[in-house]
Scaffold this motif. Structure first.
Motif, PDB file in Angstrom:
ATOM      1  N   TYR A 139      16.489  69.698  20.983  1.00 53.53           N
ATOM      2  CA  TYR A 139      15.274  70.456  21.294  1.00 53.53           C
ATOM      3  C   TYR A 139      15.604  71.835  21.833  1.00 53.53           C
ATOM      4  O   TYR A 139      16.402  71.981  22.773  1.00 53.53           O
ATOM      5  CB  TYR A 139      14.470  69.674  22.331  1.00 53.53           C
ATOM      6  N   LEU A 140      14.979  72.848  21.238  1.00 53.53           N
ATOM      7  CA  LEU A 140      15.073  74.215  21.732  1.00 53.53           C
ATOM      8  C   LEU A 140      13.661  74.710  22.026  1.00 53.53           C
ATOM      9  O   LEU A 140      12.924  75.117  21.128  1.00 53.53           O
ATOM     10  CB  LEU A 140      15.754  75.132  20.716  1.00 53.53           C
ATOM     11  N   GLU A 141      13.304  74.634  23.276  1.00 57.43           N
ATOM     12  CA  GLU A 141      11.979  75.064  23.712  1.00 57.43           C
ATOM     13  C   GLU A 141      11.786  76.556  23.443  1.00 57.43           C
ATOM     14  O   GLU A 141      12.721  77.346  23.594  1.00 57.43           O
ATOM     15  CB  GLU A 141      11.839  74.776  25.202  1.00 57.43           C
ATOM     16  N   PHE A 142      10.572  76.934  23.014  1.00 59.19           N
ATOM     17  CA  PHE A 142      10.244  78.329  22.700  1.00 59.19           C
ATOM     18  C   PHE A 142      11.133  78.888  21.577  1.00 59.19           C
ATOM     19  O   PHE A 142      11.436  80.078  21.541  1.00 59.19           O
ATOM     20  CB  PHE A 142      10.370  79.233  23.938  1.00 59.19           C
ATOM     21  N   GLY A 169       4.181  66.850  16.868  1.00 57.49           N
ATOM     22  CA  GLY A 169       4.848  68.102  16.557  1.00 57.49           C
ATOM     23  C   GLY A 169       4.738  69.182  17.604  1.00 57.49           C
ATOM     24  O   GLY A 169       5.575  70.077  17.656  1.00 57.49           O
ATOM     25  N   ASP A 170       3.693  69.137  18.444  1.00 59.29           N
ATOM     26  CA  ASP A 170       3.573  70.093  19.549  1.00 59.29           C
ATOM     27  C   ASP A 170       2.815  69.420  20.690  1.00 59.29           C
ATOM     28  O   ASP A 170       2.116  68.417  20.483  1.00 59.29           O
ATOM     29  CB  ASP A 170       2.892  71.397  19.107  1.00 59.29           C
ATOM     30  N   PRO A 171       2.934  69.950  21.899  1.00 56.91           N
ATOM     31  CA  PRO A 171       2.361  69.242  23.062  1.00 56.91           C
ATOM     32  C   PRO A 171       0.848  69.157  23.051  1.00 56.91           C
ATOM     33  O   PRO A 171       0.285  68.189  23.575  1.00 56.91           O
ATOM     34  CB  PRO A 171       2.870  70.062  24.254  1.00 56.91           C
ATOM     35  N   VAL A 172       0.164  70.123  22.451  1.00 55.60           N
ATOM     36  CA  VAL A 172      -1.300  70.103  22.457  1.00 55.60           C
ATOM     37  C   VAL A 172      -1.830  69.051  21.490  1.00 55.60           C
ATOM     38  O   VAL A 172      -2.640  68.182  21.853  1.00 55.60           O
ATOM     39  CB  VAL A 172      -1.864  71.496  22.127  1.00 55.60           C
ATOM     40  N   TYR A 188       2.733  59.997  23.346  1.00 57.08           N
ATOM     41  CA  TYR A 188       2.793  61.466  23.460  1.00 57.08           C
ATOM     42  C   TYR A 188       4.134  61.987  22.962  1.00 57.08           C
ATOM     43  O   TYR A 188       4.208  63.037  22.331  1.00 57.08           O
ATOM     44  CB  TYR A 188       2.577  61.859  24.920  1.00 57.08           C
ATOM     45  N   PHE A 189       5.199  61.231  23.236  1.00 58.37           N
ATOM     46  CA  PHE A 189       6.532  61.623  22.813  1.00 58.37           C
ATOM     47  C   PHE A 189       6.942  60.861  21.561  1.00 58.37           C
ATOM     48  O   PHE A 189       6.551  59.716  21.351  1.00 58.37           O
ATOM     49  CB  PHE A 189       7.550  61.364  23.927  1.00 58.37           C
ATOM     50  N   GLY A 220       8.793  72.453  29.051  1.00 57.58           N
ATOM     51  CA  GLY A 220       8.862  71.434  28.009  1.00 57.58           C
ATOM     52  C   GLY A 220      10.128  70.613  28.122  1.00 57.58           C
ATOM     53  O   GLY A 220      10.109  69.382  27.983  1.00 57.58           O
ATOM     54  N   SER A 221      11.251  71.278  28.388  1.00 54.33           N
ATOM     55  CA  SER A 221      12.519  70.565  28.563  1.00 54.33           C
ATOM     56  C   SER A 221      12.484  69.688  29.805  1.00 54.33           C
ATOM     57  O   SER A 221      13.036  68.574  29.819  1.00 54.33           O
ATOM     58  CB  SER A 221      13.662  71.577  28.669  1.00 54.33           C
TER      59      SER A 221
END
Length: 361
Positions: A6-9, A43-46, A58-59, A73-74
């Motif tokens: 995972y690479l946030e942003f 695919g995204d948090p929202v 959620y995950f 996010g991390s």
């Protein structure tokens, strides 16, 4: 084995952290690992709020969680991993030392950042870092978690065909003769002032290929040099293909003050360019002065190194050939083997052993 890498942003970031993460993913997939790039079920948090309300979670599902940044996010992924007993790998691409000198007032944030990093990295089952130097930095905080070293590696395939960009790029940016160049984000920490003062004292064309800030985030040094550069210095801004830089440039000059490894150095070496580096601790691990690079401490030494390379084609050729061999030692195959062995150890309930080489089995 399915791992989250995972690479946030990711869509907003630039530079080595993006390159390192994408190289990890490529290396892992070549090892047959199923790699998830997002931790979120939808695919995204929202959008994943919907799957959570629907009882689908959620995950997403993965066997190992590997995070490359330190944002919210991390942090959420880390907490979820600890709750669900999923092995957690946190990759230390960020330290207080390498954050200083990056943006305006970044030095003021360093004490608070170090305090946060100490807590953040301590959550991990293992912290990975690209050099023993970075490991020593983390141990000085101290970070209360096992720390292991894994090279970021270099994706040689991504550089194929760089020679074909030479003439077009040199013409586009009006570069002639022996071009001294650097690649990456334009920061004072990366030796910006030294780079420009060196240009003022020589007759070579200098080019820095990479994004630079122009707004409030830009440091005083970045604003000074990019808005009023020496006549023989070109700041290209973001270029669409990094091969343009390695095609157009002749001598890679990197007077950086602090690095965790330096992927662009390995990329320059992979293209056979002679490399001139500041003599800092992290480079002692990987590069040998006079063999695959020239190391300097003062601006006078940097100038002398450039003059030697201009006058001695055989030196450029020898350093470049040895540099290619050094870059090959950081292949993605080695990165993939090391990462998968780290994951397997964690899944077996073991702490990965102390080694920078691929583990047996």
């Amino acid at each position: 084995m399915r791992t989250l890498d995972y690479l946030e942003f990711e869509d907003r970031l630039r530079g080595g952290i993006v390159t390192a993460t994408r190289q990890q993913r490529k290396a892992l997939r070549r090892q047959g690992v199923d790699v998830a790039e997002s931790p979120w079920r939808a695919g995204d948090p929202v959008r994943s709020l919907g799957t959570a309300f629907a009882g689908l979670g959620y995950f997403d599902d993965y066997d190992v969680a590997h995070c490359n940044t330190i944002g919210p996010g991390s942090l959420a992924v880390a907490r979820h991993a600890k709750r669900e007993d999923v092995p957690l790998v946190l990759h230390a691409h960020t330290t207080g030392e390498d954050f200083a000198g990056s943006f305006r007032y970044s030095e003021r944030a360093v004490p608070a950042l170090k305090a946060y990093l100490k807590r953040f990295y301590a959550q991990a089952d293992v912290v990975l870092c690209p050099s023993d130097y970075t490991r020593s930095v983390l141990e000085s905080y101290p970070v209360d978690a096992p720390i292991r070293t894994v090279s970021n590696g270099v994706d040689v395939e991504s550089l194929e065909g760089y020679e074909s960009f030479r003439e077009e790029t040199r013409e586009r940016f009006d570069l002639e003769g022996m071009v001294v160049f650097s690649v990456g984000e334009v920061f004072e920490r990366k030796g910006l002032s030294t780079f420009c003062r060196l240009a003022e004292r020589t007759d070579y064309d200098f080019a820095w290929f990479g994004h630079y800030e122009t707004g409030a985030a830009a440091s005083a040094e970045v604003t000074k040099w990019t808005q009023n550069p020496p006549e023989n210095v070109t700041f290209t801004g973001f270029v669409e293909d990094k091969r343009m830089a390695f095609g157009a440039g002749d001598v890679y000059c990197f007077p950086t003050k602090n690095e965790n490894q330096g992927i662009a150095v390995l990329e320059a070496m992979a293209t056979g360019k002679p490399v001139v580096l500041r003599d800092i601790p992290v480079f002692e691990e990987f590069f040998e002065d006079g063999h695959d690079c020239l190391k300097c401490e003062t601006e006078a030494e940097f100038r002398d190194a450039l003059e030697r390379l201009a006058a001695e084609p055989e030196l450029r050729e020898r350093l470049g050939a040895n540099a290619r061999e050094t870059a090959n030692e950081h292949s993605l195959a080695r990165v993939g083997e090391r990462l998968t062995d780290v994951y397997r150890a964690l899944l077996n309930g073991e702490v990965p052993p102390e080694s920078t080489e691929p583990m047996d089995g």
